[in-house]
Design a protein around this motif. Structure first.
Motif, PDB file in Angstrom:
ATOM      1  N   ALA A 151     -18.576  -8.924  -8.261  1.00 55.25           N
ATOM      2  CA  ALA A 151     -19.512  -7.924  -8.798  1.00 55.25           C
ATOM      3  C   ALA A 151     -20.327  -7.306  -7.659  1.00 55.25           C
ATOM      4  O   ALA A 151     -20.588  -6.094  -7.650  1.00 55.25           O
ATOM      5  CB  ALA A 151     -20.434  -8.568  -9.831  1.00 55.25           C
ATOM      6  N   ALA A 152     -20.714  -8.137  -6.682  1.00 60.23           N
ATOM      7  CA  ALA A 152     -21.483  -7.633  -5.543  1.00 60.23           C
ATOM      8  C   ALA A 152     -20.660  -6.647  -4.720  1.00 60.23           C
ATOM      9  O   ALA A 152     -21.156  -5.592  -4.308  1.00 60.23           O
ATOM     10  CB  ALA A 152     -21.942  -8.796  -4.664  1.00 60.23           C
ATOM     11  N   ALA A 201     -18.247 -15.485  -0.465  1.00 58.41           N
ATOM     12  CA  ALA A 201     -17.424 -14.871  -1.506  1.00 58.41           C
ATOM     13  C   ALA A 201     -16.825 -15.883  -2.469  1.00 58.41           C
ATOM     14  O   ALA A 201     -16.235 -15.493  -3.487  1.00 58.41           O
ATOM     15  CB  ALA A 201     -16.299 -14.050  -0.849  1.00 58.41           C
ATOM     16  N   ASP A 202     -16.975 -17.170  -2.159  1.00 58.84           N
ATOM     17  CA  ASP A 202     -16.476 -18.200  -3.074  1.00 58.84           C
ATOM     18  C   ASP A 202     -17.467 -18.481  -4.199  1.00 58.84           C
ATOM     19  O   ASP A 202     -17.171 -19.252  -5.117  1.00 58.84           O
ATOM     20  CB  ASP A 202     -16.177 -19.494  -2.305  1.00 58.84           C
ATOM     21  CG  ASP A 202     -17.372 -19.988  -1.483  1.00 58.84           C
ATOM     22  OD1 ASP A 202     -18.278 -19.176  -1.211  1.00 58.84           O
ATOM     23  OD2 ASP A 202     -17.382 -21.178  -1.121  1.00 58.84           O
ATOM     24  N   ARG A 203     -18.614 -17.843  -4.163  1.00 56.77           N
ATOM     25  CA  ARG A 203     -19.626 -18.049  -5.197  1.00 56.77           C
ATOM     26  C   ARG A 203     -19.427 -17.092  -6.371  1.00 56.77           C
ATOM     27  O   ARG A 203     -18.844 -16.022  -6.231  1.00 56.77           O
ATOM     28  CB  ARG A 203     -21.027 -17.843  -4.625  1.00 56.77           C
ATOM     29  CG  ARG A 203     -21.475 -18.907  -3.650  1.00 56.77           C
ATOM     30  CD  ARG A 203     -22.935 -18.712  -3.302  1.00 56.77           C
ATOM     31  NE  ARG A 203     -23.427 -19.737  -2.403  1.00 56.77           N
ATOM     32  CZ  ARG A 203     -24.684 -19.819  -1.979  1.00 56.77           C
ATOM     33  NH1 ARG A 203     -25.574 -18.913  -2.383  1.00 56.77           N
ATOM     34  NH2 ARG A 203     -25.064 -20.781  -1.159  1.00 56.77           N
ATOM     35  N   MET A 234     -16.032 -12.069   2.428  1.00 61.99           N
ATOM     36  CA  MET A 234     -15.746 -13.159   3.353  1.00 61.99           C
ATOM     37  C   MET A 234     -16.505 -14.435   2.976  1.00 61.99           C
ATOM     38  O   MET A 234     -17.496 -14.398   2.250  1.00 61.99           O
ATOM     39  CB  MET A 234     -16.126 -12.757   4.782  1.00 61.99           C
ATOM     40  CG  MET A 234     -17.598 -12.384   4.945  1.00 61.99           C
ATOM     41  SD  MET A 234     -18.000 -11.672   6.547  1.00 61.99           S
ATOM     42  CE  MET A 234     -18.021 -13.134   7.560  1.00 61.99           C
ATOM     43  N   THR A 235     -15.994 -15.552   3.466  1.00 60.53           N
ATOM     44  CA  THR A 235     -16.686 -16.839   3.379  1.00 60.53           C
ATOM     45  C   THR A 235     -16.716 -17.380   4.792  1.00 60.53           C
ATOM     46  O   THR A 235     -15.791 -18.065   5.237  1.00 60.53           O
ATOM     47  CB  THR A 235     -15.962 -17.817   2.427  1.00 60.53           C
ATOM     48  OG1 THR A 235     -15.801 -17.192   1.140  1.00 60.53           O
ATOM     49  CG2 THR A 235     -16.761 -19.100   2.258  1.00 60.53           C
ATOM     50  N   PRO A 241     -23.766 -12.963  -2.941  1.00 61.40           N
ATOM     51  CA  PRO A 241     -23.929 -12.871  -4.397  1.00 61.40           C
ATOM     52  C   PRO A 241     -25.105 -13.703  -4.885  1.00 61.40           C
ATOM     53  O   PRO A 241     -25.472 -14.701  -4.275  1.00 61.40           O
ATOM     54  CB  PRO A 241     -22.600 -13.432  -4.927  1.00 61.40           C
ATOM     55  CG  PRO A 241     -22.079 -14.293  -3.826  1.00 61.40           C
ATOM     56  CD  PRO A 241     -22.514 -13.637  -2.561  1.00 61.40           C
ATOM     57  N   GLY A 242     -25.700 -13.232  -5.972  1.00 65.53           N
ATOM     58  CA  GLY A 242     -26.773 -14.000  -6.591  1.00 65.53           C
ATOM     59  C   GLY A 242     -28.137 -13.801  -5.979  1.00 65.53           C
ATOM     60  O   GLY A 242     -29.082 -14.501  -6.324  1.00 65.53           O
TER      61      GLY A 242
END
Length: 291
Positions: A201-202, A194-196, A227-228, A169-170
């Motif tokens: 949305a991604a 995925a913790d961000r 996933m993270t 993300p981002g």
């Protein structure tokens, strides 16, 4: 050099012999054809999984987490980590070994870094030969982590049974993944970190893009995994999707077809490499200055 002895040691899983064989592959040694011919009949057993994506999405961390998950269920794993090489010195950082130090003492894991040596598309020209060596050495799974050159990085799809395209993300990857060539090579799409903020949305954007592609009813539809990797979260889901994909390929006959296409491309690559070598010889010819 005792080529027959080296081949026999590789087939017995001797790590020093595997390292030696891959070095000969990278150096395009005169013995290369004989070595590869000796190994060829013992290949085709390993699952080859490619991990690709833009720089910074966490490919090395994801690869390391996947190695851990595979080892926990008893699979032996080889990692071929391809790093970009300097256009000036030809050298490479080979930093992926540093990131995977936790597996350094595990006898069931073999990690080899390989420089691109100027080859575009995210893989070294020697990578297919190196994969054959690792396959012949008896590893259950071979993970190929590519350079990370963004939209042009589609080479891995020609060499892997399953291709995982990572994003985060981002970084604009929801849009980037939809561009020509990148979405098409993905068998599995994974949103790492995925913790961000923006991870959901991604995932949503990628699922929408997958849904917009017309497919036959029995055609594989790339799943989107969240996933993270740094925390090990979602890695089990990724591994399950990898298993589902290879079972789908086996049931549909796609695995044999992919490997046949891989062999075809490899033969073409060998021919083109030889042609490039002959053209390079022309550069040193005095007639070139006159032209």
């Amino acid at each position: 050099m005792d080529v027959g002895g080296l081949v026999k040691r590789v087939l017995n899983g001797d790590r020093r012999a595997v390292a030696r064989a891959i070095s000969l592959v990278e150096d395009a040694a005169p013995e290369l054809r004989e070595i590869i011919s000796g190994l060829a009949e013992q290949t085709g057993r390993a699952r080859i999984v490619g991990l690709t994506g833009a720089p910074g999405v966490g490919k090395s961390t994801s690869t390391s987490a996947l190695v851990k998950a595979l080892r926990e269920r008893g699979d032996s794993v080889a990692v071929l980590a391809v790093d970009p090489s300097s256009p000036f010195t030809g050298g490479a950082l080979l930093g992926d070994r540093v990131r995977m130090q936790e597996h350094a003492t595990d006898s069931g894991v073999y990690i080899r870094s390989m420089a691109t040596r100027g080859h575009l598309g995210g893989l070294s020209w020697a990578a297919p030969h190196a994969l054959r060596v690792l396959d012949a050495a008896g590893f259950d799974v071979v993970l190929v982590e590519t350079v990370g050159v963004g939209q042009a990085e589609v080479d891995i799809a020609a060499h892997a049974d399953t291709t995982v395209v990572l994003s985060a993300p981002g970084m604009g990857d929801g849009v980037q993944a939809g561009k020509a060539g990148v979405l098409e090579v993905a068998d599995i799409l994974a949103v790492n970190k995925a913790d961000r903020e923006g991870a959901r949305a991604a995932v949503r954007d990628l699922r929408q893009m997958v849904a917009q592609v017309d497919r036959e009813p029995d055609e594989w539809k790339p799943p989107v995994v969240s996933m993270t990797a740094a925390e090990g979260e979602g890695v089990g889901d990724l591994l399950a999707r990898l298993d589902e994909h290879v079972e789908h390929l086996r049931a549909s006959g796609g695995l044999h077809a992919r490997r046949r296409d891989r062999a075809r491309r490899e033969i073409e690559g060998i021919a083109m490499e030889e042609l490039a070598r002959r053209l390079a010889d022309v550069r040193g010819h005095t007639a070139l200055d006159k032209l």
